[in-house]
Each structure stands twice: as structure tokens, then as C-alpha cells.
Scaffold this active site. Structure first.
Site, short mmCIF file in Angstrom:
data_model
loop_
_atom_site.label_atom_id
_atom_site.label_comp_id
_atom_site.label_asym_id
_atom_site.label_seq_id
_atom_site.Cartn_x
_atom_site.Cartn_y
_atom_site.Cartn_z
N ILE A 268 -3.97 11.88 10.14
CA ILE A 268 -2.61 12.30 9.77
C ILE A 268 -2.67 13.39 8.71
O ILE A 268 -3.39 13.26 7.71
CB ILE A 268 -1.78 11.09 9.31
N GLY B 205 -0.12 5.18 -0.93
CA GLY B 205 -1.10 5.94 -0.16
C GLY B 205 -0.48 7.13 0.56
O GLY B 205 0.70 7.46 0.37
N GLN B 206 -1.29 7.76 1.41
CA GLN B 206 -0.84 8.97 2.10
C GLN B 206 0.39 8.69 2.95
O GLN B 206 1.36 9.45 2.93
CB GLN B 206 -1.98 9.52 2.98
N TYR C 76 -14.63 0.03 9.29
CA TYR C 76 -13.19 0.29 9.36
C TYR C 76 -12.68 0.08 10.79
O TYR C 76 -11.68 -0.61 11.01
CB TYR C 76 -12.94 1.72 8.89
N GLY D 63 0.84 -1.20 0.00
CA GLY D 63 0.00 0.00 0.00
C GLY D 63 0.87 1.24 0.00
O GLY D 63 0.54 2.27 0.60
N ARG E 89 -1.32 -0.30 -8.16
CA ARG E 89 -0.95 0.38 -9.41
C ARG E 89 0.42 1.02 -9.27
O ARG E 89 0.88 1.26 -8.15
CB ARG E 89 -1.95 1.51 -9.71
N ASP F 163 2.00 -1.82 -4.53
CA ASP F 163 0.61 -1.31 -4.45
C ASP F 163 -0.15 -1.91 -5.63
O ASP F 163 0.44 -2.66 -6.42
CB ASP F 163 0.59 0.23 -4.49
N LYS G 81 -10.08 -2.62 12.40
CA LYS G 81 -8.86 -2.24 13.14
C LYS G 81 -8.82 -2.92 14.51
O LYS G 81 -7.78 -3.41 14.94
CB LYS G 81 -8.78 -0.71 13.30
N ASP H 292 -1.32 -7.11 -5.31
CA ASP H 292 -2.61 -7.07 -4.64
C ASP H 292 -2.46 -7.94 -3.39
O ASP H 292 -2.30 -9.17 -3.50
CB ASP H 292 -3.70 -7.62 -5.57
P1 NAD Z 1 -4.42 5.33 1.81
O1 NAD Z 1 -5.84 5.02 1.53
O2 NAD Z 1 -3.90 6.68 1.48
O3 NAD Z 1 -3.50 4.26 1.07
C1 NAD Z 1 -3.78 2.90 1.08
C2 NAD Z 1 -3.07 2.28 -0.12
O4 NAD Z 1 -3.37 0.88 -0.11
C3 NAD Z 1 -3.53 2.83 -1.46
O5 NAD Z 1 -2.41 3.28 -2.21
C4 NAD Z 1 -4.22 1.65 -2.14
O6 NAD Z 1 -4.02 1.60 -3.54
C5 NAD Z 1 -3.53 0.48 -1.46
N1 NAD Z 1 -4.32 -0.75 -1.51
C6 NAD Z 1 -5.66 -0.88 -1.36
N2 NAD Z 1 -6.01 -2.16 -1.50
C7 NAD Z 1 -4.89 -2.86 -1.73
C8 NAD Z 1 -4.60 -4.22 -1.96
N3 NAD Z 1 -5.58 -5.14 -2.02
N4 NAD Z 1 -3.32 -4.60 -2.16
C9 NAD Z 1 -2.33 -3.67 -2.14
N5 NAD Z 1 -2.53 -2.36 -1.93
C10 NAD Z 1 -3.80 -1.97 -1.73
O7 NAD Z 1 -4.15 4.98 3.35
P2 NAD Z 1 -3.08 5.66 4.33
O8 NAD Z 1 -3.66 6.91 4.85
O9 NAD Z 1 -1.73 5.67 3.72
O10 NAD Z 1 -3.13 4.62 5.54
C11 NAD Z 1 -2.19 3.58 5.71
C12 NAD Z 1 -2.60 2.78 6.93
O11 NAD Z 1 -2.66 3.65 8.07
C13 NAD Z 1 -3.99 2.15 6.83
O12 NAD Z 1 -3.99 0.91 7.51
C14 NAD Z 1 -4.86 3.11 7.58
O13 NAD Z 1 -6.00 2.47 8.11
C15 NAD Z 1 -3.93 3.58 8.67
N6 NAD Z 1 -4.33 4.88 9.22
C16 NAD Z 1 -4.23 6.01 8.47
C17 NAD Z 1 -4.62 7.22 9.01
C18 NAD Z 1 -4.53 8.52 8.22
O14 NAD Z 1 -4.94 9.56 8.72
N7 NAD Z 1 -3.95 8.49 7.02
C19 NAD Z 1 -5.13 7.28 10.32
C20 NAD Z 1 -5.26 6.12 11.04
C21 NAD Z 1 -4.83 4.91 10.49
#
Ligand code: NAD
Length: 325
Positions: free
Chosen positions: A171, A13-14, A141, A10, A38, A36, A145, A51
Site C-alpha cells: 500500500i 500505523g500506515q 509474516y 494499531g 503509544r 495503539d 497471515k 496492547d
Molecule cells: P504498521 O506497521 O504501519 O502499523 C501497525 C501498528 O500496530 C503500529 O502502529 C504498531 O504500533 C501497532 N502495534 C504493534 N503491536 C501492537 C500491539 N501489541 N498492540 C497494539 N498495537 C500494536 O502496519 P500497517 O501497514 O498499517 O498494516 C496494518 C495491517 O494491514 C497489518 O495487519 C498488515 O499486515 C496489513 N497489511 C499492510 C500492508 C501495507 O502495505 N501497509 C500490506 C498488506 C497487509
């Protein structure tokens, strides 16, 4: 340079976008495999499509690269998950169980699985929510968790796998846009302000939520992963706090830089989610066990966001496109 081979799942992502360069600095660019669904908009270092619901593909990749640490960041976030709860549950749990299982069978040394303040629900005290508060989350969600934390602890106790976890607050970062959470407004608001536009907020003005600047979140993650295992008394997930604010307080902080900036409020379904979450977090156990201390407050975060996004939007090249909300 540390001798480990790191898999980030992943990674686009952010959090992954901001974490990758830190891991590459720590372990060497060649030792970090980003994955990821893509290809990323901009690739630095090694990247493969994966995936994480595909257990066989994951196991093959772990074996091929001799992976010793996994950062499992793939998930469907809080607001997005409510649109299709069973899909969100299946994706969040299947990817997690695949990661734990492959780590156990392939001898991965350490695993990071993030949890969230969304694991808490209506029976947890909303102010200074303690480490061991009751978990009765209101979203699919949050349920995933809470379950995930317990699965992590199960693999620690049953198999001796070194699983570590943090309950991240919302975040805030400038590198990549958030992926569909309830705290996303606190990033989107900066993109609008820096471009000279006003903002319509999907939460009510006095909704207080725990937040953290990305720099602190990354440091917490890396400090937890570096901490000696014997110091860790929590194997579900550590409470982690930065600072809490309301949309109105954030608007005031932004107005110090852009006096004409204004916000209107149009709460949607995310308001109920926000109201089920803590307003502030007691992270004293993380502080005691591995020395956690945040460095950013509301004003410092606001300054950093504006300075960095001003640089981003000031550019005329393609980078700007990837930051459009
Ligand atoms: P995000 O949604 O920005 O990124 C998630 C990434 O996972 C995406 O790039 C998506 O393409 C990828 N993804 C989705 N399904 C997939 C799969 N089947 N196989 C491979 N990749 C896949 O999420 P984030 O904000 O980067 O969060 C990362 C982790 O931190 C998550 O577990 C989220 O629950 C946790 N989290 C984030 C926050 C926040 O504020 N960003 C807060 C609390 C917890």
C-alpha cells in the site's frame, strides 16, 4: 451517521492513520476509538493506549465502550518479522486470537482482519494469482497471515461471527510511513524524490509486485465492511488488486515530474521475500461479490503522491518532522 461504535487496533500505523478520518466521517468522531501501543504524533478524536496482546485489557475496553465493530490493524510486517520470527508469530497470532475471542464473547457484530499477498508462496502462480491458489508463504509474516485467514473463517463457520478480510497488496500512501514491509520502497522513493534527493532501492529494478494507492485500499475496506453478508462467498480473505509495477517503471513515472531523479539498486534480504510473492493478482471474485473496482493506476498514484508530499515538505512546521524517512 451510522449507529456503530468502532474500535481500531494499531491505529497509528500506515493504514490506521489514513483509515481513522474515514471512519470518523462515516460513524462520527465520538463513535471511533483509536488504540495503539503509544500516543500518536497528532491526535484527532478519541484515543486510548492498548496492547492487543493483553486479552483482559482488550475485553475491558470493548465492554466499556460497547464496541460493535473492530478493525484489527496491529501486526509485525514482512521484513521486520524476519528479524525475530517467533516474536512476530506470537504478536500476530496472539493479537488476532484475542480480537476474535473478545468479538465472540462480547457480541461484536463485525470484525476486519487484513491479510496480505505475503500469504502466497512458491506454489501459487505468480501472474494473476487466483483467489484459491495454494498458500505456502516464505516468511513468518506470511505464515501468520495464512493462519489468520483460516482462523477468521473458523470463527465465521463455528460461531457465526462476521469476520471479513482482504489480501492487501503493497500500500502506497503519504499520510504515514510504512511499518517494515517489503514494498516500503514504493513509499520511501517518493519522500526522496520530492526532497530533491536520489534513492537507493533495496529491491532489484525489475522486481514486479502488486501495489495499491491508499485511497483504493480504504475504499475497498469500507466497501467490503458495508457489503451484505449474504453476498460474501470468501471468508478466508479476498484477493485485491490495484496495479503492478517494478522499481524501474516507478522511477520512469516519477521522472515525468522530476526529470533529474535517479535510482541506484542495492538488493538486500527483502529481494528474496519479494521474489516469493505474486507479480499480479486476480481479484475477480471480489469484483463479482461486492463490486470491487480500483480507481488508481501507476500514473494517477504517482501524481497524487508527489502533489501531497510536496505540500507536506513545503511546510516549515513540525508536521514535516513526522514524515522524515
Ligand atoms: P504498521 O506497521 O504501519 O502499523 C501497525 C501498528 O500496530 C503500529 O502502529 C504498531 O504500533 C501497532 N502495534 C504493534 N503491536 C501492537 C500491539 N501489541 N498492540 C497494539 N498495537 C500494536 O502496519 P500497517 O501497514 O498499517 O498494516 C496494518 C495491517 O494491514 C497489518 O495487519 C498488515 O499486515 C496489513 N497489511 C499492510 C500492508 C501495507 O502495505 N501497509 C500490506 C498488506 C497487509
Amino acid at each position: 451517521m451510522k449507529a456503530d461504535t468502532i474500535l481500531v487496533i494499531g491505529a497509528n500505523g500506515q493504514i490506521g492513520t489514513a483509515l481513522l478520518p474515514r471512519l470518523q466521517t462515516l460513524y462520527g468522531e465520538g463513535a471511533v476509538i483509536a488504540t495503539d501501543l503509544r500516543l500518536p504524533a497528532r491526535q484527532t478524536g478519541r484515543f486510548e493506549i492498548l496492547d492487543a496482546t493483553d486479552a483482559k485489557g482488550l475485553a475491558e475496553l470493548v465492554r466499556r465502550h460497547g464496541i460493535t465493530q473492530i478493525y484489527h490493524l496491529a501486526a509485525v510486517l514482512s521484513a521486520k518479522g524476519e528479524a525475530d520470527p517467533l516474536w512476530a508469530w506470537n504478536l500476530n497470532m496472539q493479537t488476532l486470537l484475542n480480537v476474535l475471542e473478545v468479538s465472540r464473547t462480547e457480541g461484536v457484530k463485525k470484525v476486519f482482519i487484513p491479510s496480505s499477498i505475503a500469504a502466497f508462496g512458491e506454489h501459487a502462480p505468480q501472474t494473476d494469482t487466483p483467489q484459491n491458489a495454494y498458500l505456502d508463504p516464505a516468511t513468518v509474516y506470511g505464515i501468520s497471515k495464512a493462519a489468520g485467514e483460516n482462523w477468521g473463517q473458523y470463527y465465521v463457520k463455528r460461531y457465526g461471527l462476521d469476520v471479513r478480510s482482504l489480501r492487501y497488496p503493497g500500500i502506497i500512501s503519504y499520510e504515514a510511513l510504512p511499518g517494515g514491509g517489503t514494498t516500503d520502497y514504493a513509499v520511501a522513493i517518493f519522500h526522496e524524490a520530492v526532497q530533491g534527493r536520489n534513492y537507493e532501492c533495496f529491491l532489484a529494478e525489475n522486481t514486479r509486485l502488486p501495489m495499491m494507492y491508499m485511497d483504493d485500499a480504504l475504499r475497498a475496506t469500507l466497501e467490503l465492511m458495508e457489503a451484505p453478508a449474504g453476498q460474501l462467498t470468501v471468508r478466508t480473505s479476498y484477493n485485491l488488486a490495484g496495479f503492478s509495477f517494478t522499481p524501474a517503471e516507478l522511477t520512469t513515472a516519477i521522472r515525468h515530474h522530476f526529470p533529474d531523479f535517479s535510482v541506484t539498486y542495492k538488493p538486500d534480504f527483502r529481494q528474496a521475500i519479494a521474489e516469493s510473492w505474486p507479480r499480479s493478482i486476480d481479484d475477480s471474485v471480489a469484483r463479482q461479490d461486492w463490486g470491487w473496482k480500483p480507481a488508481y493506476d501507476l500514473n494517477r498514484m504517482t501524481y497524487e503522491m508527489i502533489a501531497n508530499l510536496t505540500a507536506v515538505y513545503g511546510r516549515t512546521d513540525k508536521v514535516v518532522e513526522t514524515f522524515k524517512v
